[in-house]
Design an enzyme around this catalytic site. Structure first.
Site, mmCIF file in Angstrom:
data_model
loop_
_atom_site.group_PDB
_atom_site.id
_atom_site.type_symbol
_atom_site.label_atom_id
_atom_site.label_comp_id
_atom_site.label_asym_id
_atom_site.label_seq_id
_atom_site.Cartn_x
_atom_site.Cartn_y
_atom_site.Cartn_z
ATOM 1 N N ASN A 9 85.959 -20.559 -36.881
ATOM 2 C CA ASN A 9 85.033 -19.936 -37.589
ATOM 3 C C ASN A 9 84.477 -21.092 -38.683
ATOM 4 O OD1 ASN A 9 83.569 -18.655 -39.970
ATOM 5 N ND2 ASN A 9 85.284 -17.712 -40.789
ATOM 6 N N LYS A 11 82.345 -20.993 -40.969
ATOM 7 C CA LYS A 11 81.798 -20.813 -42.232
ATOM 8 C C LYS A 11 80.440 -21.693 -42.616
ATOM 9 C CE LYS A 11 86.606 -20.313 -43.435
ATOM 10 N NZ LYS A 11 87.765 -20.118 -44.290
ATOM 11 N N HIS A 94 84.988 -10.733 -43.178
ATOM 12 C CA HIS A 94 86.005 -12.012 -43.701
ATOM 13 C C HIS A 94 86.340 -11.968 -45.282
ATOM 14 C CE1 HIS A 94 87.349 -16.088 -44.572
ATOM 15 N NE2 HIS A 94 87.400 -16.307 -43.405
ATOM 16 N N GLU A 96 86.253 -13.883 -47.464
ATOM 17 C CA GLU A 96 85.116 -14.659 -48.602
ATOM 18 C C GLU A 96 83.973 -13.654 -48.557
ATOM 19 O OE1 GLU A 96 85.017 -17.897 -45.915
ATOM 20 O OE2 GLU A 96 86.882 -18.522 -46.640
ATOM 21 N N GLU A 166 94.268 -12.532 -41.872
ATOM 22 C CA GLU A 166 94.165 -13.757 -42.624
ATOM 23 C C GLU A 166 94.706 -13.420 -44.037
ATOM 24 O OE1 GLU A 166 91.025 -16.219 -40.633
ATOM 25 O OE2 GLU A 166 89.970 -15.118 -42.052
ATOM 26 N N GLY A 172 92.315 -21.937 -46.343
ATOM 27 C CA GLY A 172 91.838 -23.334 -46.752
ATOM 28 C C GLY A 172 92.685 -23.822 -48.004
ATOM 29 N N SER A 212 94.811 -21.777 -42.407
ATOM 30 C CA SER A 212 95.604 -22.945 -42.207
ATOM 31 C C SER A 212 96.025 -23.168 -41.041
ATOM 32 C CB SER A 212 96.662 -23.207 -43.547
ATOM 33 O OG SER A 212 95.759 -23.154 -44.686
HETATM 34 P P1 13P Z 1 91.424 -21.974 -42.726
HETATM 35 O O1 13P Z 1 91.705 -22.343 -41.353
HETATM 36 O O2 13P Z 1 90.352 -23.304 -43.157
HETATM 37 O O3 13P Z 1 92.502 -22.009 -43.804
HETATM 38 O O4 13P Z 1 90.303 -20.881 -42.702
HETATM 39 C C1 13P Z 1 90.888 -19.791 -42.280
HETATM 40 C C2 13P Z 1 89.591 -18.644 -42.064
HETATM 41 O O5 13P Z 1 89.282 -18.327 -43.056
HETATM 42 C C3 13P Z 1 89.125 -18.534 -40.825
HETATM 43 O O6 13P Z 1 88.262 -17.503 -40.692
#
Ligand code: 13P
Length: 249
Positions: A9, A11, A94, A96, A166, A172, A212
């Protein structure tokens, strides 16, 4: 046996120019992977990435979709648009998007139904906050997210969907869930799918862990019986992503 699926992803990273460069770096490195490999990219990168990954084992994914077919929805992108551009997967719900763009379990459900209508495979995200984990309501919360997301989705459709677990506190942050925590929730999600549908659907649906994931923790996570791969953020933007994709090499 479910085939593993490992998706990046991206982002809001990678300009169109950078997206092509990243594809060129990763193409040879992920070639021959046992797992399904998906790049979920920003809308503006869809066309150049589609071109860059032509003839490879990489599948194209988007990061969002709107639930109407067309009309006065400035700034949104529809499922028929994604389909026409060659998109095979789409990330839906997601954390976010839920946090910053007011997505709810209801919009997640509408988007899931719309993606399925157009033959795009949804990667539906769910996950608890740190507070919810500390309150001991993780599984209740996630069961609710799943039950609402799958309203009016048939068993045959559900079998094609990918679910990404997640935990928000692991995204992150470099703070990965323990293998036991990740497996417990992914197993709980599978049980919930069995309750909504049946054992066959639960055994077919693929459940990823995200939060992560990196080259050093992927193998242990993906070895768990209910974890069918990963949704990878930060580590999908580097050559190291190939080590996650080839976690079993
Ligand atoms: P990270 O791998 O950067 O922690 O992000 C995970 C994520 O949100 C994937 O959609």
């Amino acid at each position: 046996m479910r085939k593993k699926i490992i998706a990046g992803n991206w982002k809001m990273n990678m300009t169109p120019t950078e997206s092509v460069a990243l594809c060129e770096t990763l193409k040879p490195l992920v070639a021959g992977a046992d797992a399904d490999v998906v790049f979920c990219v920003p809308a503006i990168d869809i066309i150049p990435v589609k071109e860059a990954i032509k003839g490879t084992n990489i599948s194209l994914g988007a990061e969002n979709v709107y639930f109407e077919d067309k009309g006065a929805f400035t700034g949104e992108i529809s499922a028929p648009m994604l389909k026409d551009a060659g998109v095979e997967y789409v990330v839906i719900g997601h954390s976010e998007r839920r946090e910053y763009f007011a997505e709810t379990d209801e919009t997640v459900n509408k988007k899931l139904l719309k993606a399925l209508e157009y033959g795009i495979i949804p990667i539906v995200c769910c996950g608890e906050s740190l507070t919810q984990r500390e309150q001991g309501i993780t599984l209740d919360w996630i069961r609710m997210q799943i039950k609402i997301a799958f309203q009016n989705v048939t068993a045959d459709q559900a079998k094609t969907v990918v679910i990404a677990y997640e935990p928000i506190w692991a995204i992150g942050t470099g703070k990965v869930a323990t293998t036991e925590q990740a497996e417990e929730v992914c197993g709980g999600i599978r049980k919930c799918i069995a309750e909504i549908y049946d054992e066959a659907t639960a055994e077919t649906i693929r459940i990823q862990y995200g939060g992560s994931v990196n080259a050093s923790n992927a193998a242990e996570l993906f070895a768990q019986p209910d974890i069918d791969g990963g949704l990878v953020g930060g580590a999908s933007l580097k050559a190291d992503f190939s080590k996650i994709v080839k976690y079993n090499a």
